[in-house]
Design an enzyme around this catalytic site. Structure first.
Site, PDB file in Angstrom:
ATOM      1  CG  ASP A 132      -6.361  -4.320  -3.119  1.00  0.00           C
ATOM      2  OD1 ASP A 132      -6.469  -3.345  -2.358  1.00  0.00           O
ATOM      3  OD2 ASP A 132      -5.297  -4.924  -3.322  1.00  0.00           O
ATOM      4  CG  HIS A 139      -5.567  -2.634   0.798  1.00  0.00           C
ATOM      5  ND1 HIS A 139      -5.066  -2.326  -0.455  1.00  0.00           N
ATOM      6  CD2 HIS A 139      -4.906  -1.815   1.664  1.00  0.00           C
ATOM      7  CE1 HIS A 139      -4.154  -1.387  -0.356  1.00  0.00           C
ATOM      8  NE2 HIS A 139      -4.030  -1.062   0.925  1.00  0.00           N
ATOM      9  CB  SER A 157      -0.956  -0.053   1.192  1.00  0.00           C
ATOM     10  OG  SER A 157      -1.966   0.904   1.087  1.00  0.00           O
TER      11      SER A 157
END
Length: 309
Positions: free
Chosen positions: A261, A288, A123
């Site tokens: 996601d 995610h 991320s």
């Protein structure tokens, strides 16, 4: 399904990080799984958030168990066991991507692995890893970008599209509080949890729970760099876009994402098309955090990439 804390031996320590603008001594807390002197290229894991500490990344030590790969994790400054700077909340001139690039460079230097290392960024950690990789550091051998982002507007667009699939009542609560600027209201926070349960993590996880609990104790970095939540990006990352520089990344790169996601196809595709030696694996049962939601498959995929690329 529940993901528990891994039980792999590690050593930990602190590294001095020279940040004059902090106005006080700064230290980065780190953990090393495996042996940095083993002759195998170490993997350095960069957590997300920004400001969500390393605990949920500890599953990367599966790679130490399976392949003997040394894994280095650390809490980026402002969170976890590293130096906190709550007095810098809202200071956009302090909390910059460059600050964390410098911290990563310092970790690599102090642990004496700067000449030979792999990076795994999840991320925001992937945004950091990409920002570092486009500088073409000589020691970088392989790059893993997990649910990462090359252009923040793509992330916002995807989040708003996913949010539109939530129950209408939830959407109405989100919109009501955003319009009234009452995003700290418990009703709003509860509605955000509905989004997270669908598009951030879809399983129970002790390690993610630990990271999130630690994050809530001091969300300075997250609120300053991102904003109040995943789909309201008003901080220093609001203009983040490295897509025009992705061609500078010359090392083999693995991209991973989940079907549900926040990093939807529109988010990952620019990374895939922009990085010359990249391949992309989609995990169909994940959101995610595929490394927690489909842990075995993800670790097998990452392990194969790191040992054969």
């Amino acid at each position: 399904m529940s993901t528990k804390e891994v039980q792999v031996p590690f050593v930990e320590g602190e590294i001095d990080f020279d940040v004059p603008a902090a106005g006080k001594p700064v230290k980065t807390h780190y953990w090393v799984y495996g042996d940095l002197k083993s002759g195998k290229t170490p993997l350095v894991g960069l957590h997300g958030g920004p400001g969500i500490p390393h605990a949920y990344m500890s599953v990367l030590s599966d790679l130490t168990t399976a392949h003997g790969i040394p894994v280095v994790l650390y809490d980026q400054i402002g969170c976890g066991l590293s130096t906190h700077l709550p007095e810098k909340k809202g200071d956009s001139s302090f909390w910059t991507v460059q600050l964390f690039v410098d911290e990563l460079d310092n970790v690599l230097t102090k642990l004496e692995i700067k000449d030979n290392f792999d990076l795994y960024g999840h991320s925001w950690g992937g945004m950091l890893a990409t920002s570092f990789a486009i500088r073409q550091p000589k020691g970088l051998k392989r790059l893993v970008l997990a649910s990462s982002i090359g252009r923040i507007q793509d992330w916002v667009d995807a989040a708003m599209k996913l949010r539109g699939t939530l129950p209408q009542e939830t959407q109405d609560i989100l919109e009501k509080h955003e319009a009234a600027d009452t995003t700290e209201d418990p009703e709003y926070e509860e509605a955000v949890k509905g989004y997270y349960a669908q598009f951030v993590i879809r399983v129970e996880s002790d390690v993610m729970g630990q990271s999130f609990t630690d994050f809530l104790q001091d969300p300075t970095v997250y609120h300053t760099m991102l904003g109040p939540n995943e789909f309201t990006v008003i901080g220093t990352l609001k203009d983040f876009d490295v897509t025009s520089e992705l061609h500078k990344i010359e090392v083999p790169t693995l991209l991973t994402s989940g079907r549900w996601d926040g990093a939807q196809d529109n988010v990952i595709r620019p990374l895939w098309t922009g990085i010359p030696k990249s391949k992309w694996v989609l995990f169909a049962e994940s959101s995610h955090l595929p490394q927690l939601e489909e842990r075995q498959r993800v670790m097998e995929t990452v392990g194969y990439f790191l040992t054969t690329s």
